[in-house]
Design a protein around this motif. Structure first.
Motif, PDB file in Angstrom:
ATOM      1  N   UNK A 198      35.367  48.442  34.314  1.00 36.60           N
ATOM      2  CA  UNK A 198      35.617  49.860  34.056  1.00 36.60           C
ATOM      3  C   UNK A 198      34.288  50.621  33.972  1.00 36.60           C
ATOM      4  N   UNK A 199      33.295  50.003  33.377  1.00 38.91           N
ATOM      5  CA  UNK A 199      31.965  50.618  33.274  1.00 38.91           C
ATOM      6  C   UNK A 199      31.217  50.557  34.604  1.00 38.91           C
ATOM      7  N   UNK A 200      31.583  49.601  35.460  1.00 42.08           N
ATOM      8  CA  UNK A 200      30.878  49.379  36.727  1.00 42.08           C
ATOM      9  C   UNK A 200      31.862  49.409  37.896  1.00 42.08           C
ATOM     10  N   UNK A 201      32.600  50.498  38.029  1.00 40.96           N
ATOM     11  CA  UNK A 201      33.619  50.616  39.068  1.00 40.96           C
ATOM     12  C   UNK A 201      33.036  50.486  40.477  1.00 40.96           C
ATOM     13  N   UNK A 202      31.762  50.822  40.611  1.00 40.03           N
ATOM     14  CA  UNK A 202      31.122  50.731  41.929  1.00 40.03           C
ATOM     15  C   UNK A 202      31.154  49.296  42.483  1.00 40.03           C
ATOM     16  N   UNK A 203      31.293  48.302  41.617  1.00 38.25           N
ATOM     17  CA  UNK A 203      31.339  46.901  42.067  1.00 38.25           C
ATOM     18  C   UNK A 203      32.610  46.601  42.868  1.00 38.25           C
ATOM     19  N   UNK A 204      33.631  47.438  42.704  1.00 32.38           N
ATOM     20  CA  UNK A 204      34.906  47.203  43.376  1.00 32.38           C
ATOM     21  C   UNK A 204      35.079  48.032  44.646  1.00 32.38           C
ATOM     22  N   UNK A 205      34.145  48.922  44.934  1.00 36.28           N
ATOM     23  CA  UNK A 205      34.245  49.758  46.138  1.00 36.28           C
ATOM     24  C   UNK A 205      33.838  48.952  47.364  1.00 36.28           C
ATOM     25  N   UNK A 261      27.851  31.191  30.338  1.00 33.08           N
ATOM     26  CA  UNK A 261      29.076  31.452  31.093  1.00 33.08           C
ATOM     27  C   UNK A 261      29.254  32.954  31.339  1.00 33.08           C
ATOM     28  N   UNK A 262      28.977  33.776  30.330  1.00 27.52           N
ATOM     29  CA  UNK A 262      29.126  35.225  30.462  1.00 27.52           C
ATOM     30  C   UNK A 262      28.144  35.765  31.498  1.00 27.52           C
ATOM     31  N   UNK A 263      26.921  35.245  31.510  1.00 24.83           N
ATOM     32  CA  UNK A 263      25.930  35.669  32.512  1.00 24.83           C
ATOM     33  C   UNK A 263      26.411  35.288  33.914  1.00 24.83           C
ATOM     34  N   UNK A 264      26.919  34.063  34.066  1.00 27.27           N
ATOM     35  CA  UNK A 264      27.451  33.612  35.350  1.00 27.27           C
ATOM     36  C   UNK A 264      28.628  34.492  35.783  1.00 27.27           C
ATOM     37  N   UNK A 265      29.503  34.819  34.846  1.00 30.17           N
ATOM     38  CA  UNK A 265      30.659  35.654  35.164  1.00 30.17           C
ATOM     39  C   UNK A 265      30.222  37.049  35.609  1.00 30.17           C
ATOM     40  N   UNK A 266      29.272  37.645  34.900  1.00 27.37           N
ATOM     41  CA  UNK A 266      28.788  38.978  35.286  1.00 27.37           C
ATOM     42  C   UNK A 266      28.087  38.935  36.640  1.00 27.37           C
ATOM     43  N   UNK A 267      27.292  37.890  36.887  1.00 27.03           N
ATOM     44  CA  UNK A 267      26.649  37.740  38.195  1.00 27.03           C
ATOM     45  C   UNK A 267      27.706  37.631  39.294  1.00 27.03           C
ATOM     46  N   UNK A 268      28.765  36.921  38.998  1.00 24.93           N
ATOM     47  CA  UNK A 268      29.845  36.755  39.981  1.00 24.93           C
ATOM     48  C   UNK A 268      30.540  38.078  40.262  1.00 24.93           C
ATOM     49  N   UNK A 297      29.187  40.936  40.136  1.00 26.14           N
ATOM     50  CA  UNK A 297      28.255  41.776  40.911  1.00 26.14           C
ATOM     51  C   UNK A 297      28.205  41.367  42.381  1.00 26.14           C
ATOM     52  N   UNK A 298      28.806  40.230  42.726  1.00 26.62           N
ATOM     53  CA  UNK A 298      28.775  39.717  44.101  1.00 26.62           C
ATOM     54  C   UNK A 298      30.168  39.349  44.599  1.00 26.62           C
ATOM     55  N   UNK A 299      31.098  40.252  44.438  1.00 22.52           N
ATOM     56  CA  UNK A 299      32.484  39.991  44.849  1.00 22.52           C
ATOM     57  C   UNK A 299      32.632  40.121  46.360  1.00 22.52           C
ATOM     58  N   UNK A 300      33.475  39.272  46.938  1.00 21.96           N
ATOM     59  CA  UNK A 300      33.794  39.437  48.354  1.00 21.96           C
ATOM     60  C   UNK A 300      34.980  40.400  48.487  1.00 21.96           C
ATOM     61  N   UNK A 301      35.353  40.705  49.718  1.00 20.73           N
ATOM     62  CA  UNK A 301      36.405  41.701  49.960  1.00 20.73           C
ATOM     63  C   UNK A 301      37.735  41.291  49.308  1.00 20.73           C
ATOM     64  N   UNK A 302      38.135  40.037  49.450  1.00 18.38           N
ATOM     65  CA  UNK A 302      39.419  39.574  48.889  1.00 18.38           C
ATOM     66  C   UNK A 302      39.409  39.678  47.361  1.00 18.38           C
ATOM     67  N   UNK A 303      38.318  39.320  46.737  1.00 15.18           N
ATOM     68  CA  UNK A 303      38.224  39.417  45.275  1.00 15.18           C
ATOM     69  C   UNK A 303      38.321  40.869  44.826  1.00 15.18           C
ATOM     70  N   UNK A 304      37.695  41.776  45.575  1.00  9.04           N
ATOM     71  CA  UNK A 304      37.794  43.205  45.258  1.00  9.04           C
ATOM     72  C   UNK A 304      39.229  43.687  45.408  1.00  9.04           C
TER      73      UNK A 304
END
Length: 178
Positions: free
Chosen positions: A164-171, A90-97, A99-106
């Protein structure tokens, strides 16, 4: 009634269903009884002869109860191992998710990280909110709504740490900003 049910006394099923704490009691009682039948203390207590008369039954109770305790222990360990594997998956799936956020999720997750928001009111009818909740990235922190369908949602601690460690995922990508 089946032939098997007619052969088995009803108390056999009751013993099988006993909680491990009662099985431990039976194992201790029968084990101590078997031991007292073979030592001088049993004679001193005046129970050695009675124990020797019922040694067969005490032995059967001891073997059965320790076998059931062992099966409970194996089942409990296997559930624990399964839980660990499920959690890692589940944690791997959550982290993968994440890493692939769409605009609305961001848009939903960014204020938690960039504005240090602890709680946000989100619509319970929004599919994106429900998906993030289902993935255990956010959780509804209040059962009391405001403005109808809006509830307070918080970011899961593990997701806050990861984002917080991977803020680039939200840009937003540059082509969306312009």
């Amino acid at each position: 009634m089946s032939e098997q049910n007619e052969k088995s006394p009803s108390w056999v099923g009751d013993i099988i269903k006993l909680s491990p704490k009662y099985l431990l009691g039976l194992a201790a009682f029968s084990g101590i009884g078997l031991w007292l039948g073979n030592v001088e203390l049993g004679k001193t207590l005046g129970i050695k002869d009675a124990i020797n008369n019922y040694k067969l039954y005490l032995g059967l109770v001891f073997l059965a109860s320790t076998s059931f305790i062992l099966s409970h222990l194996i089942w409990w360990i296997s559930l624990g191992i399964k839980r660990v594997f499920d959690q890692k998956t589940r944690y791997k799936l959550q982290k993968d998710r994440l890493r692939n956020l769409n605009r609305r999720e961001k848009q939903i997750l960014s204020p938690y990280i960039f504005d240090n928001v602890r709680s946000m009111e989100l619509s319970i009818t929004d599919g994106t909110t429900k998906e993030l909740e289902h993935l255990m990235i956010i959780y509804r922190s209040s059962d009391i709504s405001s403005r109808g369908h809006y509830f307070a949602y918080n970011l899961q601690p593990w997701a806050r740490e990861y984002l917080t460690k991977n803020k680039h995922l939200l840009h937003e990508p540059i082509d969306h900003v312009l």
